[in-house]
Enzyme design. Sequence first.
Site, PDB file in Angstrom:
ATOM      1  N   ARG A 198       0.848  -1.204   0.000  1.00 14.51           N
ATOM      2  CA  ARG A 198       0.000   0.000   0.000  1.00 14.51           C
ATOM      3  C   ARG A 198       0.882   1.252   0.000  1.00 14.51           C
ATOM      4  O   ARG A 198       0.613   2.217  -0.731  1.00 14.51           O
ATOM      5  CB  ARG A 198      -0.926   0.004   1.234  1.00 14.51           C
ATOM      6  CG  ARG A 198      -1.715   1.288   1.381  1.00 14.51           C
ATOM      7  CD  ARG A 198      -2.694   1.251   2.533  1.00 14.51           C
ATOM      8  NE  ARG A 198      -3.405   2.521   2.660  1.00 14.51           N
ATOM      9  CZ  ARG A 198      -4.371   2.759   3.526  1.00 14.51           C
ATOM     10  NH1 ARG A 198      -4.756   1.807   4.354  1.00 14.51           N
ATOM     11  NH2 ARG A 198      -4.959   3.932   3.577  1.00 14.51           N
ATOM     12  N   ASN A 216     -10.580  -4.653  -0.241  1.00 14.05           N
ATOM     13  CA  ASN A 216     -10.477  -3.553  -1.203  1.00 14.05           C
ATOM     14  C   ASN A 216      -9.516  -3.896  -2.328  1.00 14.05           C
ATOM     15  O   ASN A 216      -8.735  -4.838  -2.197  1.00 14.05           O
ATOM     16  CB  ASN A 216      -9.989  -2.301  -0.464  1.00 14.05           C
ATOM     17  CG  ASN A 216     -11.138  -1.449   0.027  1.00 14.05           C
ATOM     18  OD1 ASN A 216     -12.164  -1.344  -0.647  1.00 14.05           O
ATOM     19  ND2 ASN A 216     -10.971  -0.833   1.189  1.00 14.05           N
ATOM     20  N   ASP A 259     -17.879   0.096   4.371  1.00  9.70           N
ATOM     21  CA  ASP A 259     -18.390   0.680   5.619  1.00  9.70           C
ATOM     22  C   ASP A 259     -18.431   2.217   5.602  1.00  9.70           C
ATOM     23  O   ASP A 259     -18.919   2.835   6.535  1.00  9.70           O
ATOM     24  CB  ASP A 259     -17.570   0.181   6.818  1.00  9.70           C
ATOM     25  CG  ASP A 259     -16.097   0.559   6.728  1.00  9.70           C
ATOM     26  OD1 ASP A 259     -15.757   1.506   5.992  1.00  9.70           O
ATOM     27  OD2 ASP A 259     -15.280  -0.081   7.412  1.00  9.70           O
ATOM     28  N   HIS A 305     -16.848   3.816  -3.370  1.00  4.09           N
ATOM     29  CA  HIS A 305     -15.955   4.957  -3.130  1.00  4.09           C
ATOM     30  C   HIS A 305     -16.100   6.021  -4.230  1.00  4.09           C
ATOM     31  O   HIS A 305     -15.131   6.719  -4.568  1.00  4.09           O
ATOM     32  CB  HIS A 305     -14.477   4.500  -3.024  1.00  4.09           C
ATOM     33  CG  HIS A 305     -14.187   3.766  -1.746  1.00  4.09           C
ATOM     34  ND1 HIS A 305     -12.921   3.394  -1.353  1.00  4.09           N
ATOM     35  CD2 HIS A 305     -15.003   3.349  -0.741  1.00  4.09           C
ATOM     36  CE1 HIS A 305     -12.967   2.772  -0.181  1.00  4.09           C
ATOM     37  NE2 HIS A 305     -14.225   2.729   0.203  1.00  4.09           N
ATOM     38  N   TYR A 319     -14.723   9.743  -0.492  1.00  6.56           N
ATOM     39  CA  TYR A 319     -13.672   9.383  -1.457  1.00  6.56           C
ATOM     40  C   TYR A 319     -13.747  10.211  -2.737  1.00  6.56           C
ATOM     41  O   TYR A 319     -12.800  10.192  -3.529  1.00  6.56           O
ATOM     42  CB  TYR A 319     -13.722   7.876  -1.767  1.00  6.56           C
ATOM     43  CG  TYR A 319     -13.107   7.062  -0.649  1.00  6.56           C
ATOM     44  CD1 TYR A 319     -11.759   6.742  -0.656  1.00  6.56           C
ATOM     45  CD2 TYR A 319     -13.863   6.652   0.446  1.00  6.56           C
ATOM     46  CE1 TYR A 319     -11.174   6.019   0.377  1.00  6.56           C
ATOM     47  CE2 TYR A 319     -13.294   5.930   1.489  1.00  6.56           C
ATOM     48  CZ  TYR A 319     -11.946   5.615   1.443  1.00  6.56           C
ATOM     49  OH  TYR A 319     -11.371   4.913   2.478  1.00  6.56           O
ATOM     50  N   ARG A 325      -0.758   7.922   4.002  1.00  6.97           N
ATOM     51  CA  ARG A 325      -1.741   7.287   4.887  1.00  6.97           C
ATOM     52  C   ARG A 325      -1.268   5.894   5.331  1.00  6.97           C
ATOM     53  O   ARG A 325      -1.501   5.504   6.466  1.00  6.97           O
ATOM     54  CB  ARG A 325      -3.100   7.215   4.162  1.00  6.97           C
ATOM     55  CG  ARG A 325      -4.206   6.494   4.914  1.00  6.97           C
ATOM     56  CD  ARG A 325      -4.645   7.227   6.185  1.00  6.97           C
ATOM     57  NE  ARG A 325      -5.552   6.391   6.961  1.00  6.97           N
ATOM     58  CZ  ARG A 325      -5.684   6.456   8.287  1.00  6.97           C
ATOM     59  NH1 ARG A 325      -5.036   7.347   8.990  1.00  6.97           N
ATOM     60  NH2 ARG A 325      -6.510   5.653   8.910  1.00  6.97           N
TER      61      ARG A 325
HETATM   62  P1  NAD Z   1      -4.138  -5.884   7.353  1.00 11.00           P
HETATM   63  O1  NAD Z   1      -2.930  -5.882   6.483  1.00 11.00           O
HETATM   64  O2  NAD Z   1      -4.006  -5.559   8.788  1.00 11.00           O
HETATM   65  O3  NAD Z   1      -4.800  -7.343   7.269  1.00 11.00           O
HETATM   66  C1  NAD Z   1      -4.980  -8.026   6.104  1.00 11.00           C
HETATM   67  C2  NAD Z   1      -4.660  -9.512   6.304  1.00 11.00           C
HETATM   68  O4  NAD Z   1      -4.945 -10.179   5.062  1.00 11.00           O
HETATM   69  C3  NAD Z   1      -3.190  -9.814   6.628  1.00 11.00           C
HETATM   70  O5  NAD Z   1      -3.097 -10.537   7.827  1.00 11.00           O
HETATM   71  C4  NAD Z   1      -2.723 -10.617   5.419  1.00 11.00           C
HETATM   72  O6  NAD Z   1      -1.780 -11.631   5.745  1.00 11.00           O
HETATM   73  C5  NAD Z   1      -4.025 -11.238   4.944  1.00 11.00           C
HETATM   74  N1  NAD Z   1      -3.986 -11.745   3.578  1.00 11.00           N
HETATM   75  C6  NAD Z   1      -3.396 -11.215   2.487  1.00 11.00           C
HETATM   76  N2  NAD Z   1      -3.606 -11.981   1.420  1.00 11.00           N
HETATM   77  C7  NAD Z   1      -4.364 -13.038   1.831  1.00 11.00           C
HETATM   78  C8  NAD Z   1      -4.922 -14.185   1.178  1.00 11.00           C
HETATM   79  N3  NAD Z   1      -4.743 -14.392  -0.125  1.00 11.00           N
HETATM   80  N4  NAD Z   1      -5.651 -15.048   1.901  1.00 11.00           N
HETATM   81  C9  NAD Z   1      -5.833 -14.852   3.229  1.00 11.00           C
HETATM   82  N5  NAD Z   1      -5.339 -13.787   3.908  1.00 11.00           N
HETATM   83  C10 NAD Z   1      -4.622 -12.897   3.208  1.00 11.00           C
HETATM   84  O7  NAD Z   1      -5.193  -4.941   6.659  1.00 11.00           O
HETATM   85  P2  NAD Z   1      -6.414  -4.082   7.281  1.00 11.00           P
HETATM   86  O8  NAD Z   1      -6.022  -2.662   7.314  1.00 11.00           O
HETATM   87  O9  NAD Z   1      -6.895  -4.697   8.520  1.00 11.00           O
HETATM   88  O10 NAD Z   1      -7.501  -4.210   6.122  1.00 11.00           O
HETATM   89  C11 NAD Z   1      -7.970  -5.456   5.670  1.00 11.00           C
HETATM   90  C12 NAD Z   1      -8.764  -5.284   4.403  1.00 11.00           C
HETATM   91  O11 NAD Z   1     -10.046  -4.734   4.682  1.00 11.00           O
HETATM   92  C13 NAD Z   1      -8.137  -4.334   3.370  1.00 11.00           C
HETATM   93  O12 NAD Z   1      -8.374  -4.815   2.065  1.00 11.00           O
HETATM   94  C14 NAD Z   1      -8.906  -3.066   3.590  1.00 11.00           C
HETATM   95  O13 NAD Z   1      -8.856  -2.204   2.482  1.00 11.00           O
HETATM   96  C15 NAD Z   1     -10.269  -3.645   3.794  1.00 11.00           C
HETATM   97  N6  NAD Z   1     -11.264  -2.734   4.360  1.00 11.00           N
HETATM   98  C16 NAD Z   1     -12.332  -2.483   3.588  1.00 11.00           C
HETATM   99  C17 NAD Z   1     -13.324  -1.680   4.037  1.00 11.00           C
HETATM  100  C18 NAD Z   1     -14.486  -1.397   3.130  1.00 11.00           C
HETATM  101  O14 NAD Z   1     -15.174  -0.425   3.335  1.00 11.00           O
HETATM  102  N7  NAD Z   1     -14.728  -2.203   2.095  1.00 11.00           N
HETATM  103  C19 NAD Z   1     -13.235  -1.108   5.292  1.00 11.00           C
HETATM  104  C20 NAD Z   1     -12.121  -1.370   6.069  1.00 11.00           C
HETATM  105  C21 NAD Z   1     -11.136  -2.216   5.603  1.00 11.00           C
HETATM  106  C1  G6P Z   2     -13.124   3.473   5.052  1.00  6.84           C
HETATM  107  C2  G6P Z   2     -13.331   2.814   3.734  1.00  6.84           C
HETATM  108  C3  G6P Z   2     -12.531   1.562   3.595  1.00  6.84           C
HETATM  109  C4  G6P Z   2     -11.090   1.798   3.981  1.00  6.84           C
HETATM  110  C5  G6P Z   2     -11.118   2.267   5.415  1.00  6.84           C
HETATM  111  C6  G6P Z   2      -9.773   2.400   6.076  1.00  6.84           C
HETATM  112  O1  G6P Z   2     -13.864   2.869   6.053  1.00  6.84           O
HETATM  113  O2  G6P Z   2     -14.651   2.530   3.460  1.00  6.84           O
HETATM  114  O3  G6P Z   2     -12.687   1.043   2.314  1.00  6.84           O
HETATM  115  O4  G6P Z   2     -10.342   0.620   3.847  1.00  6.84           O
HETATM  116  O5  G6P Z   2     -11.770   3.496   5.448  1.00  6.84           O
HETATM  117  O6  G6P Z   2      -8.953   3.292   5.488  1.00  6.84           O
HETATM  118  P1  G6P Z   2      -7.574   3.588   6.205  1.00  6.84           P
HETATM  119  O7  G6P Z   2      -6.941   4.594   5.360  1.00  6.84           O
HETATM  120  O8  G6P Z   2      -7.920   4.031   7.594  1.00  6.84           O
HETATM  121  O9  G6P Z   2      -6.839   2.242   6.213  1.00  6.84           O
HETATM  122 MN    MN Z   3     -14.841   1.205   1.648  1.00  2.00          MN
END
Ligand code: NAD
Ligand code: G6P
Ligand code: MN
Length: 440
Positions: A93, A148, A171, A200, A263, A283
Site C-alpha cells: 500500500r 479492497n 463501511d 468509493h 472518497y 496514509r
Molecule cells: P491488514 O494488512 O491488517 O490485514 C490483512 C490480512 O490479510 C493480513 O493478515 C494478510 O496476511 C491477509 N492476507 C493477504 N492476502 C491473503 C490471502 N490471499 N488469503 C488470506 N489472507 C490474506 O489490513 P487491514 O487494514 O486490517 O484491512 C484489511 C482489508 O479490509 C483491506 O483490504 C482493507 O482495504 C479492507 N477494508 C475495507 C473496508 C471497506 O469499506 N470495504 C473497510 C475497512 C477495511
Molecule cells: C473506510 C473505507 C474503507 C477503507 C477504510 C480504512 O472505512 O470505506 O474502504 O479501507 O476506510 O482506510 P484507512 O486509510 O484508515 O486504512
Molecule cells: Mn470502503
Amino acid sequence: MEGKIITIVGGGSTYTPGVVKAILLKKDTFPVKEIRAYDIDEQRQNDVAIIVREVVKATCPECNFFTTTDPETAFKNSDFIFAQIRVGKYAMREKDEKISLKHGAVGQETCGCGGLAYGLRTIYPMVEILDMVEKYANPKHWILNYSNPAAIVALALKKLRPNARIINICDMPVAIINGMADILHCASKDIAVNYFGLNHFGWFTDIWVNGDNRFNELKEHVLEHGYLCDVPDEQHWEPSWVHTYGNMKYVMNRFPEYLPNTYLQYYLLSQDIVDDSNPEYTRANEVMDGREKTLFNAINNYKETKVYDDKMFVVGAHGTFIVELAESLCSEKGGRYLLIVKNEGAVANLPDDAMVEIPCYVSLRGVEKTSVGHIPTFHKGLLEQQYASEKCLVEGAIENSYLKVLEAFTLNKTIKSSTQAKAILDEMIEANKEYWPPLK
Ligand code: NAD
Ligand code: G6P
Ligand code: MN
C-alpha cells in the site's frame, strides 16, 4: 436459529478483533457456534488471535474459536465467510501511494493509480478464495466481502465467477450515516438514505429520519462544516480523516446538489490532495503508526502481562455493518443497506454490467435491488469514466494486456496525461513483480 459457523478471511487483519466482538455482541439474536480465522500469514494471524481469544472469553465463552492456514479446515460447512484481505499488506500500500505521488498523482489505497495497482494484486487471490469456499462451505453460504479495492474486486469477480454467493460491501457510507445521526440529533437506525454510485464514488440523494425528509437541513451543515460533527467517528478520527471529513465542505459548495461520499475528494479535488500530501509520509505510514501499532502494542503487552486492553481496537461501523447484514440474510424481515451489486437497469442510464452501490433489501431471500432511475449528466459522466477505468483494468488482468492497463490508468480522473499514466504504470510493474498477473 441454529448457531452459525463464520470464517474470517484475513484473520490477521487489524479489524479482526472488532469484527469478532461485533459478532458476539449479537449472540442473543444471531447465535454463532464457531468462528474460524484464516490467513496466509500464520504468525500475524496467531498474534492477532491472542486478543481475539480474550474477546471471545469476555463476550461469549461458549463460542468455539480457532485459527488455521488450511482452506478445508477454514471453510468446511461454513455459513458465512467475512473477507478482509490486504494483498501485499501495508508495505505494498505504501508503494502504491508513494509511486503515484512521486509522479504528481493522487496516491491512495483504493483511488487513482494506487487503487488500480491494489486491484491488480487482489483479483486472483480473491478468485482462489471463492473457489475454495465453493468447494468446502455450506452450499447456502454467503461471502461478505470488505477486501479492497471493493469496486474492482466486485467487477472482476462478477466477470470471473458470476454465480458466486458474494456480496461486496463498504463501511464508509455507514460511517457517514453515523455522523449524520449526530448532526441531526437522532439514532442512525432511524435514518434511511437514497444513494447511487460506484464503490468509493457516489452520492447521497435523500435522507429521511423516521420518514421525515431532513436532506436540506443536512446539506446546510455540510456546506458549512463538511461531515465534521460533535462525536468523532471511532474509525475515522486521525488527522488525515478529519481533513477528509472537512474537505466535504469544499466539494459540497461547488456541487451542492447531492451529498458526496468522502472518497470523491480524490477525483474532484485531485490537485489539492496532491498538494496537501507528504510524499514521504502517506496514509499507509499513518495506519502503520496508528491502527496497526496500537493493536500490536496491545498484543505484545498481553504477551508480557496477560492483561489486554479492549480500547486498543474498535468495533465501529465496520464490525456492526457486516454482522447486521449477516443477520438480515437469516431473517424473513431483513433490512435495507447500501451494497455493491450488478446494475442491470437499477440506475437506468448506466451500463447493465457496472457494479453499482445502491440501496438494496436483504433477507432470507437474498439481495433485492431498489430502482434508482435516471441520474444527471454530470454524475453519469464521472461514473462512466471511473467505470471505464476499472473495466479496462479488469480486462487487462484477464487478458494479460499492458495496453488495457495503460488505458485504465490513462482514463482515471486523477491522471493528467498518458505520459504520467505510463510513467506510474511502468514503475508499478517493477514494484508489483511478485503480485500482478504478467502484462504483455
Ligand atoms: P491488514 O494488512 O491488517 O490485514 C490483512 C490480512 O490479510 C493480513 O493478515 C494478510 O496476511 C491477509 N492476507 C493477504 N492476502 C491473503 C490471502 N490471499 N488469503 C488470506 N489472507 C490474506 O489490513 P487491514 O487494514 O486490517 O484491512 C484489511 C482489508 O479490509 C483491506 O483490504 C482493507 O482495504 C479492507 N477494508 C475495507 C473496508 C471497506 O469499506 N470495504 C473497510 C475497512 C477495511
Ligand atoms: C473506510 C473505507 C474503507 C477503507 C477504510 C480504512 O472505512 O470505506 O474502504 O479501507 O476506510 O482506510 P484507512 O486509510 O484508515 O486504512
Ligand atoms: Mn470502503
